[in-house]
Design a protein around this motif. Sequence first.
Motif, PDB file in Angstrom:
ATOM      1  N   ILE A 200       1.118  -8.702 -12.694  1.00 40.38           N
ATOM      2  CA  ILE A 200       0.810  -9.214 -11.358  1.00 40.38           C
ATOM      3  C   ILE A 200       2.000  -9.005 -10.419  1.00 40.38           C
ATOM      4  O   ILE A 200       1.846  -8.559  -9.270  1.00 40.38           O
ATOM      5  CB  ILE A 200       0.439 -10.709 -11.428  1.00 40.38           C
ATOM      6  N   PHE A 201       3.205  -9.307 -10.923  1.00 39.41           N
ATOM      7  CA  PHE A 201       4.417  -9.121 -10.115  1.00 39.41           C
ATOM      8  C   PHE A 201       4.587  -7.656  -9.719  1.00 39.41           C
ATOM      9  O   PHE A 201       4.922  -7.348  -8.558  1.00 39.41           O
ATOM     10  CB  PHE A 201       5.630  -9.610 -10.906  1.00 39.41           C
ATOM     11  N   VAL A 202       4.356  -6.742 -10.661  1.00 44.46           N
ATOM     12  CA  VAL A 202       4.524  -5.312 -10.379  1.00 44.46           C
ATOM     13  C   VAL A 202       3.528  -4.846  -9.322  1.00 44.46           C
ATOM     14  O   VAL A 202       3.874  -4.100  -8.391  1.00 44.46           O
ATOM     15  CB  VAL A 202       4.359  -4.490 -11.676  1.00 44.46           C
ATOM     16  N   VAL A 203       2.282  -5.285  -9.434  1.00 49.04           N
ATOM     17  CA  VAL A 203       1.258  -4.881  -8.461  1.00 49.04           C
ATOM     18  C   VAL A 203       1.609  -5.399  -7.068  1.00 49.04           C
ATOM     19  O   VAL A 203       1.526  -4.671  -6.070  1.00 49.04           O
ATOM     20  CB  VAL A 203      -0.127  -5.389  -8.904  1.00 49.04           C
ATOM     21  N   ILE A 204       2.004  -6.673  -6.980  1.00 46.51           N
ATOM     22  CA  ILE A 204       2.373  -7.252  -5.688  1.00 46.51           C
ATOM     23  C   ILE A 204       3.567  -6.511  -5.085  1.00 46.51           C
ATOM     24  O   ILE A 204       3.597  -6.198  -3.884  1.00 46.51           O
ATOM     25  CB  ILE A 204       2.689  -8.747  -5.842  1.00 46.51           C
ATOM     26  N   ARG A 205       4.537  -6.207  -5.922  1.00 48.04           N
ATOM     27  CA  ARG A 205       5.724  -5.499  -5.434  1.00 48.04           C
ATOM     28  C   ARG A 205       5.365  -4.097  -4.934  1.00 48.04           C
ATOM     29  O   ARG A 205       5.873  -3.659  -3.887  1.00 48.04           O
ATOM     30  CB  ARG A 205       6.762  -5.407  -6.553  1.00 48.04           C
ATOM     31  N   GLN A 206       4.504  -3.399  -5.662  1.00 50.31           N
ATOM     32  CA  GLN A 206       4.104  -2.059  -5.232  1.00 50.31           C
ATOM     33  C   GLN A 206       3.378  -2.105  -3.893  1.00 50.31           C
ATOM     34  O   GLN A 206       3.614  -1.251  -3.020  1.00 50.31           O
ATOM     35  CB  GLN A 206       3.200  -1.421  -6.295  1.00 50.31           C
ATOM     36  N   ARG A 207       2.508  -3.083  -3.704  1.00 50.33           N
ATOM     37  CA  ARG A 207       1.785  -3.193  -2.437  1.00 50.33           C
ATOM     38  C   ARG A 207       2.756  -3.475  -1.287  1.00 50.33           C
ATOM     39  O   ARG A 207       2.621  -2.901  -0.198  1.00 50.33           O
ATOM     40  CB  ARG A 207       0.727  -4.288  -2.537  1.00 50.33           C
ATOM     41  N   ARG A 208       3.745  -4.331  -1.527  1.00 44.43           N
ATOM     42  CA  ARG A 208       4.734  -4.619  -0.492  1.00 44.43           C
ATOM     43  C   ARG A 208       5.577  -3.388  -0.162  1.00 44.43           C
ATOM     44  O   ARG A 208       5.855  -3.112   1.015  1.00 44.43           O
ATOM     45  CB  ARG A 208       5.635  -5.754  -0.956  1.00 44.43           C
ATOM     46  N   GLU A 209       5.975  -2.649  -1.194  1.00 46.50           N
ATOM     47  CA  GLU A 209       6.779  -1.449  -0.971  1.00 46.50           C
ATOM     48  C   GLU A 209       5.988  -0.401  -0.194  1.00 46.50           C
ATOM     49  O   GLU A 209       6.540   0.276   0.684  1.00 46.50           O
ATOM     50  CB  GLU A 209       7.248  -0.872  -2.314  1.00 46.50           C
ATOM     51  N   HIS A 210       4.709  -0.250  -0.505  1.00 47.79           N
ATOM     52  CA  HIS A 210       3.890   0.731   0.210  1.00 47.79           C
ATOM     53  C   HIS A 210       3.750   0.346   1.686  1.00 47.79           C
ATOM     54  O   HIS A 210       3.796   1.213   2.571  1.00 47.79           O
ATOM     55  CB  HIS A 210       2.515   0.829  -0.447  1.00 47.79           C
ATOM     56  N   ARG A 211       3.563  -0.958   1.938  1.00 43.88           N
ATOM     57  CA  ARG A 211       3.473  -1.387   3.334  1.00 43.88           C
ATOM     58  C   ARG A 211       4.810  -1.202   4.059  1.00 43.88           C
ATOM     59  O   ARG A 211       4.846  -0.808   5.234  1.00 43.88           O
ATOM     60  CB  ARG A 211       3.054  -2.857   3.402  1.00 43.88           C
ATOM     61  N   ARG A 212       5.884  -1.474   3.339  1.00 38.71           N
ATOM     62  CA  ARG A 212       7.203  -1.362   3.953  1.00 38.71           C
ATOM     63  C   ARG A 212       7.504   0.054   4.404  1.00 38.71           C
ATOM     64  O   ARG A 212       8.081   0.270   5.482  1.00 38.71           O
ATOM     65  CB  ARG A 212       8.257  -1.830   2.946  1.00 38.71           C
ATOM     66  N   GLU A 214       5.196   2.300   4.982  1.00 41.09           N
ATOM     67  CA  GLU A 214       4.010   2.796   5.692  1.00 41.09           C
ATOM     68  C   GLU A 214       3.260   3.849   4.884  1.00 41.09           C
ATOM     69  O   GLU A 214       2.814   4.873   5.403  1.00 41.09           O
ATOM     70  CB  GLU A 214       4.407   3.346   7.059  1.00 41.09           C
ATOM     71  N   LEU A 215       3.126   3.587   3.594  1.00 38.02           N
ATOM     72  CA  LEU A 215       2.345   4.445   2.714  1.00 38.02           C
ATOM     73  C   LEU A 215       0.948   3.866   2.548  1.00 38.02           C
ATOM     74  O   LEU A 215       0.684   2.714   2.909  1.00 38.02           O
ATOM     75  CB  LEU A 215       3.030   4.567   1.346  1.00 38.02           C
ATOM     76  N   ASP A 216       0.046   4.693   2.012  1.00 39.47           N
ATOM     77  CA  ASP A 216      -1.318   4.224   1.786  1.00 39.47           C
ATOM     78  C   ASP A 216      -1.320   3.105   0.750  1.00 39.47           C
ATOM     79  O   ASP A 216      -0.680   3.211  -0.307  1.00 39.47           O
ATOM     80  CB  ASP A 216      -2.204   5.378   1.302  1.00 39.47           C
ATOM     81  N   VAL A 217      -2.028   2.035   1.049  1.00 32.65           N
ATOM     82  CA  VAL A 217      -2.140   0.895   0.147  1.00 32.65           C
ATOM     83  C   VAL A 217      -3.558   0.859  -0.419  1.00 32.65           C
ATOM     84  O   VAL A 217      -4.542   0.936   0.328  1.00 32.65           O
ATOM     85  CB  VAL A 217      -1.834  -0.431   0.873  1.00 32.65           C
ATOM     86  N   ALA A 218      -3.655   0.761  -1.737  1.00 30.18           N
ATOM     87  CA  ALA A 218      -4.963   0.723  -2.388  1.00 30.18           C
ATOM     88  C   ALA A 218      -5.719  -0.534  -1.956  1.00 30.18           C
ATOM     89  O   ALA A 218      -5.106  -1.569  -1.658  1.00 30.18           O
ATOM     90  CB  ALA A 218      -4.800   0.742  -3.905  1.00 30.18           C
ATOM     91  N   PRO A 219      -7.049  -0.475  -1.897  1.00 25.62           N
ATOM     92  CA  PRO A 219      -7.834  -1.675  -1.569  1.00 25.62           C
ATOM     93  C   PRO A 219      -7.510  -2.808  -2.534  1.00 25.62           C
ATOM     94  O   PRO A 219      -7.258  -2.585  -3.721  1.00 25.62           O
ATOM     95  CB  PRO A 219      -9.284  -1.195  -1.723  1.00 25.62           C
ATOM     96  N   LEU A 220      -7.526  -4.027  -2.009  1.00 25.37           N
ATOM     97  CA  LEU A 220      -7.170  -5.179  -2.822  1.00 25.37           C
ATOM     98  C   LEU A 220      -8.089  -5.331  -4.027  1.00 25.37           C
ATOM     99  O   LEU A 220      -7.633  -5.649  -5.131  1.00 25.37           O
ATOM    100  CB  LEU A 220      -7.207  -6.446  -1.971  1.00 25.37           C
ATOM    101  N   TRP A 221      -9.386  -5.066  -3.818  1.00 35.95           N
ATOM    102  CA  TRP A 221     -10.332  -5.220  -4.917  1.00 35.95           C
ATOM    103  C   TRP A 221     -10.012  -4.274  -6.068  1.00 35.95           C
ATOM    104  O   TRP A 221     -10.246  -4.590  -7.235  1.00 35.95           O
ATOM    105  CB  TRP A 221     -11.760  -4.981  -4.436  1.00 35.95           C
ATOM    106  N   ASP A 223      -6.962  -3.189  -7.035  1.00 38.27           N
ATOM    107  CA  ASP A 223      -5.851  -3.730  -7.825  1.00 38.27           C
ATOM    108  C   ASP A 223      -6.290  -4.952  -8.630  1.00 38.27           C
ATOM    109  O   ASP A 223      -5.860  -5.145  -9.770  1.00 38.27           O
ATOM    110  CB  ASP A 223      -4.687  -4.097  -6.903  1.00 38.27           C
ATOM    111  N   VAL A 224      -7.146  -5.788  -8.024  1.00 39.36           N
ATOM    112  CA  VAL A 224      -7.652  -6.956  -8.746  1.00 39.36           C
ATOM    113  C   VAL A 224      -8.469  -6.521  -9.957  1.00 39.36           C
ATOM    114  O   VAL A 224      -8.347  -7.088 -11.051  1.00 39.36           O
ATOM    115  CB  VAL A 224      -8.493  -7.848  -7.810  1.00 39.36           C
ATOM    116  N   ALA A 225      -9.294  -5.500  -9.766  1.00 42.56           N
ATOM    117  CA  ALA A 225     -10.099  -4.993 -10.886  1.00 42.56           C
ATOM    118  C   ALA A 225      -9.213  -4.458 -12.003  1.00 42.56           C
ATOM    119  O   ALA A 225      -9.481  -4.680 -13.196  1.00 42.56           O
ATOM    120  CB  ALA A 225     -11.047  -3.899 -10.392  1.00 42.56           C
ATOM    121  N   LYS A 226      -8.126  -3.772 -11.632  1.00 43.22           N
ATOM    122  CA  LYS A 226      -7.199  -3.258 -12.643  1.00 43.22           C
ATOM    123  C   LYS A 226      -6.544  -4.409 -13.408  1.00 43.22           C
ATOM    124  O   LYS A 226      -6.392  -4.337 -14.637  1.00 43.22           O
ATOM    125  CB  LYS A 226      -6.136  -2.383 -11.983  1.00 43.22           C
ATOM    126  N   LEU A 227      -6.165  -5.444 -12.689  1.00 43.21           N
ATOM    127  CA  LEU A 227      -5.529  -6.581 -13.343  1.00 43.21           C
ATOM    128  C   LEU A 227      -6.502  -7.293 -14.279  1.00 43.21           C
ATOM    129  O   LEU A 227      -6.121  -7.712 -15.379  1.00 43.21           O
ATOM    130  CB  LEU A 227      -5.003  -7.560 -12.291  1.00 43.21           C
TER     131      LEU A 227
END
Length: 400
Positions: A200-212, A214-221, A223-227
């Motif tokens: 969970i920590f890794v996924v959250i960190r990756q999403r934050r880094e992508h936003r930081r 300005e890279l494409d961010v995968a849909p939230l659903w 990442d949730v499905a993967k988790l």
Amino acid sequence: MTSQTSPQAAGGVDPSRSTLKATQRLRQLFARYKILALLIAVAAIWLFFSMLTDGAFTSARNLSNLLRQMSITGMLACGMVFVIIAGEIDLSVGSLLGLLGGVAAILDQGLGWPIVATVPVVLLLGVAMGLFNGWWSTYRGVPSFIVGLGGMLAYRGILLGLTHGSTIAPVSDSFVLIGQGYLPRRVGDLMAVLIFCLLIFVVIRQRREHRRYELDVAPLWQDVAKLIAAGAVIVAFVATLNSYGGIPVPVLLVLALLGIFSWIASQTVFGRRIYSVGSNLEATRLSGINTDRVKLAIFGLMGLMCAFAGIVNTARLAAGSPSAGTMGELDAIAACFIGGTSMRGGAGTVYGALVGALVMASLDNGMSMLDVDAYWQMIVKGGILVLAVWVDVISRSGRR
């Protein structure tokens, strides 16, 4: 006289172009979902052997033994994947595994050393011998294939000389625990919770880094499905092993190495340099990176993995055998190629190599349970190795 009209002029579709597009789409899908395809292959292998053994293959006891067997090849594959990504090869790992496992048995059983002294000494010896191989390849210019071939013969000869061709047994009970011990069930449950929280920590960190950046961010659903899927696998994994005896210590060690080596490959400068060396050695050298030093470090890590595998193998057998590690180099190399590591270097993942090791161990275990002749087992494994390299070729060149 009738005139011939091309498919394009007639408004049709060029068959060769449509075939090329279909091939390109297939290559893209395979490259994107390669690990998923491998996991499906593992599930198919397990289902096949389960049906032929009336469910004995997928029993908790056999899966525990299977994962314990896989751990040794997995340790070798963790180091070998870096070697192959860097554009090199090491054929000496099987013999080095046997030699270091034999040294561990001699120190433990022959000289009576405590385990707290035996294990560090063997690990340091493994690093030193790996660096020795790397020194010949990088600073003396001897091709790594030849260095590995020479080491395969020399290390096996040293092992036979040290053991006089006989098995060294039994090793101490504390040493045996490394290869045959289990984690308490509660510790296994706690470890599963910690791993899931880490994901969970890794996924959250990756999403934050992508936003930081300005890279494409995968849909939230997504990442949730993967988790959710990962959580289900973790729960099933721990519950199955706990129903027999708990998580085997070698399996825990492999999982720890998987995390460490994956972190090195994806989160460190050294990891990026490994891929760079394998992708374009000359450009990497001209950019100011000491490529010889990078390769030397890779071979040192390979020697360390041989030491880990040798210790676990000796502990699992409760003895040091002069034949230990025979053909281990081929299993490790095959695991890397099956897991998607490119034979050209520059591409590959640690987790892919471990899935490849699981494929090899599953085939070994299943065919042994069916009492398949040894020569058929070698034929099947050799055919799968060629098939894995062929898939790598067509996925990169578009050949059929």
